[in-house]
Write an enzyme that holds these catalytic residues in place. Structure first.
Site, PDB file in Angstrom:
ATOM      1  N   GLY A 158      52.259  37.792  34.609  1.00  0.00           N
ATOM      2  CA  GLY A 158      52.718  36.753  35.515  1.00  0.00           C
ATOM      3  C   GLY A 158      52.302  37.058  36.936  1.00  0.00           C
ATOM      4  N   GLY A 159      52.873  36.274  37.870  1.00  0.00           N
ATOM      5  CA  GLY A 159      52.499  36.437  39.262  1.00  0.00           C
ATOM      6  C   GLY A 159      52.853  37.787  39.842  1.00  0.00           C
ATOM      7  N   GLY A 175      52.952  40.691  38.072  1.00  0.00           N
ATOM      8  CA  GLY A 175      52.272  41.814  37.451  1.00  0.00           C
ATOM      9  C   GLY A 175      52.144  41.650  35.947  1.00  0.00           C
ATOM     10  CB  VAL A 185      55.310  43.536  30.983  1.00  0.00           C
ATOM     11  CG1 VAL A 185      56.231  44.461  30.193  1.00  0.00           C
ATOM     12  CG2 VAL A 185      56.005  43.090  32.263  1.00  0.00           C
ATOM     13  CE  LYS A 195      55.718  43.078  36.765  1.00  0.00           C
ATOM     14  NZ  LYS A 195      57.041  42.660  37.270  1.00  0.00           N
ATOM     15  CG  ASP A 247      60.364  36.757  38.817  1.00  0.00           C
ATOM     16  OD1 ASP A 247      60.312  35.512  38.927  1.00  0.00           O
ATOM     17  OD2 ASP A 247      59.518  37.421  38.204  1.00  0.00           O
TER      18      ASP A 247
END
Length: 478
Positions: free
Chosen positions: A21-22, A24, A26, A41, A139
């Site tokens: 995602g924005g 990083g 996982v 992460k 988030d």
């Protein structure tokens, strides 16, 4: 991008990518030292940063991950470690085997209101623990809410968490627009109400099967969050639906607080399923039922029944750029600083003839929250910051953080903390920060005196930070 079977920090073997995602990527990994599976992460570092900005970003990310690692709650996925490799931070967490809430919604469709209320209470517990430690998640969204086999919810991914009361979004566009509170999209200071807004949006998605501000393009989603009201969640029923609409209010000051959300969700579970055509139950003379049934406006009605809490001396925070004159900044920095309004609520004086020296001033005004007046909210926030910063004392890697000391004569209360980071290739010099936080009525102010290329023999310069803070507090009327 690392590949599968990459060995991180000589210990964590990456097995497969779980998501991206924005903020990083996982990975599922094996901790070869303890022979257990973990989640790793890989924090995304924004592009276009100067070397100095890159170093600052990495330092903040590592510090904030360590802060998140101190959080303990059954609904929080534990952070075990944070390492720096490949010029970026990596966060090591528990690997939770359950499915994410967004995946469950895609597979099964909308969830029953009772199940959504139970998940909401569990995630709320995690947020309350984080907020009590002065940490914002930033988030909260269905993809970061994990459900195990019995339906219990856990909140994961504190990868872009930030200190409460800070100036704006430290990580720019990190996060998902449809689950970012309006103040975050506007790069205004975030607070507990911002995380609760995101929780409301997540629960709305769970009970309706679609996001409250669903649009085809990210820009359209952001515009909807800022400008439009979501449709009333018809599947939620009037009790849960009214609460969700209240949580999604544009103004943080009128959203229900965490205790109010907990009370409403608990009452919903205790009352059981809402019967069809059950308007008579909504006429029961309970304050909570009346408030939730009215939706967002109901929170105004409830507050009107009790004395309005004290606002404090500051209706709004003063412009930080007006709290020091250029002459004062020159005297403090012993150079020729250039003033810059770096972001809302923050002003910097960058010393051009002495590279690496920056004096930063921040100011924000706390608003009443529930039964607490603005000064009481500021006092609670100040106490939380003091405890959190004091807990960070000690040496980790090349970072050395001093204790927190009280500073008399600055506002109504003030604390100071010094920190020093050794450069990677030497133990003789590094970067120094002296940070002073003060409180006056409902105003919180912060002064940061940053210096590069500082000899380790004299790592701190608290006198400059204290002198600047005295001038700032006096100019603010504190």
């Amino acid at each position: 991008m690392p590949h599968e079977l990459y060995l991180l920090a000589g210990r964590y073997r990456l097995l497969e990518r779980l998501g991206q995602g924005g903020a990083g990527t996982v990975w599922r990994a094996i901790d070869e030292m303890l022979d257990r599976q973990v989640a790793v992460k890989q924090v995304r570092v924004p592009g276009g940063l100067t070397p100095h900005q890159h170093a600052q970003f990495v330092e903040r990310a590592i510090h904030e991950a360590r802060s998140a690692g101190r959080l303990r709650d059954p609904a929080i996925v534990l952070v075990h470690d944070v390492v720096l490799e490949g010029h970026q931070p990596w966060i090591i967490m528990d690997l939770v085997t359950g499915r994410s809430l967004d995946k469950l919604i895609r597979e099964r469709g909308p969830l029953p209101p009772g199940a959504v209320a139970r998940i909401g209470l569990q995630v709320l517990s995690a947020l309350e623990v984080a907020h009590a430690h002065g940490v914002l998640h930033q988030d909260v969204k269905p993809a970061n809410i994990l459900l195990d086999a019995d339906g219990s919810g856990m909140l994961t991914d504190f990868g872009i968490a930030a200190p409460m009361g800070g100036p704006g979004d430290r990580h720019g566009s990190a996060g998902s627009p449809g689950y970012m509170a309006p103040e975050r999209l506007n790069e205004q200071p975030s607070g507990a109400a911002s995380d609760l807004w995101s929780l409301g949006a997540s629960l709305y998605t769970a009970v309706e099967g679609r996001a409250p501000f669903e649009r085809d393009l990210p820009a359209a989603v952001a515009a909807a969050v800022l400008l439009h009201e979501p449709p009333f969640p018809a599947r939620a029923g009037r009790r849960l639906g009214g609460l969700l609409m209240a949580m999604l209010a544009k103004d943080p000051a009128v959203r229900p607080t965490a205790p109010q959300v907990r009370q409403a969700l608990t009452a919903l579970l205790q009352a059981g399923p809402e019967p069809a055509g059950g308007r008579r139950r909504w006429l029961l003379p309970t304050v909570l039922a009346g408030v939730v049934a009215l939706g967002a406006g109901g929170w105004y009605a409830a507050s009107a029944l009790r004395p309005r809490p004290e606002t404090g001396r500051y209706a709004a925070a003063p412009d930080p750029c007006t709290l020091l004159t250029d002459a004062q900044a020159r005297q403090l920095t012993k150079g020729t600083p250039v003033r810059s309004a770096s972001r809302p609520g923050e002003c910097q004086w960058i010393v051009r003839d002495e590279p690496g020296r920056t004096l930063t001033v921040r100011a924000w005004a706390e608003k009443p929250d529930g039964d607490l007046g603005g000064p009481q909210v500021a006092q609670r926030r100040f106490a939380s910051e003091k405890a959190t910063r004091a807990a960070g004392k000690g040496a980790e890697g090349r970072d050395v953080r001093g204790g927190v000391s009280d500073v008399p004569g600055v506002g109504e209360a003030a604390i100071l903390q010094n920190s020093f980071t050794f450069y990677i290739n030497t133990n003789k010099s590094g970067r120094s920060d002296s940070v002073l936080l003060f409180r006056a009525s409902n105003l919180l102010g912060e002064v940061v005196w940053h210096r590069d290329d500082v000899p380790a023999s004299k790592p701190a310069d608290k006198e400059t930070a204290v002198a600047a803070a005295r001038l700032v507090a006096a100019a603010a009327g504190g």
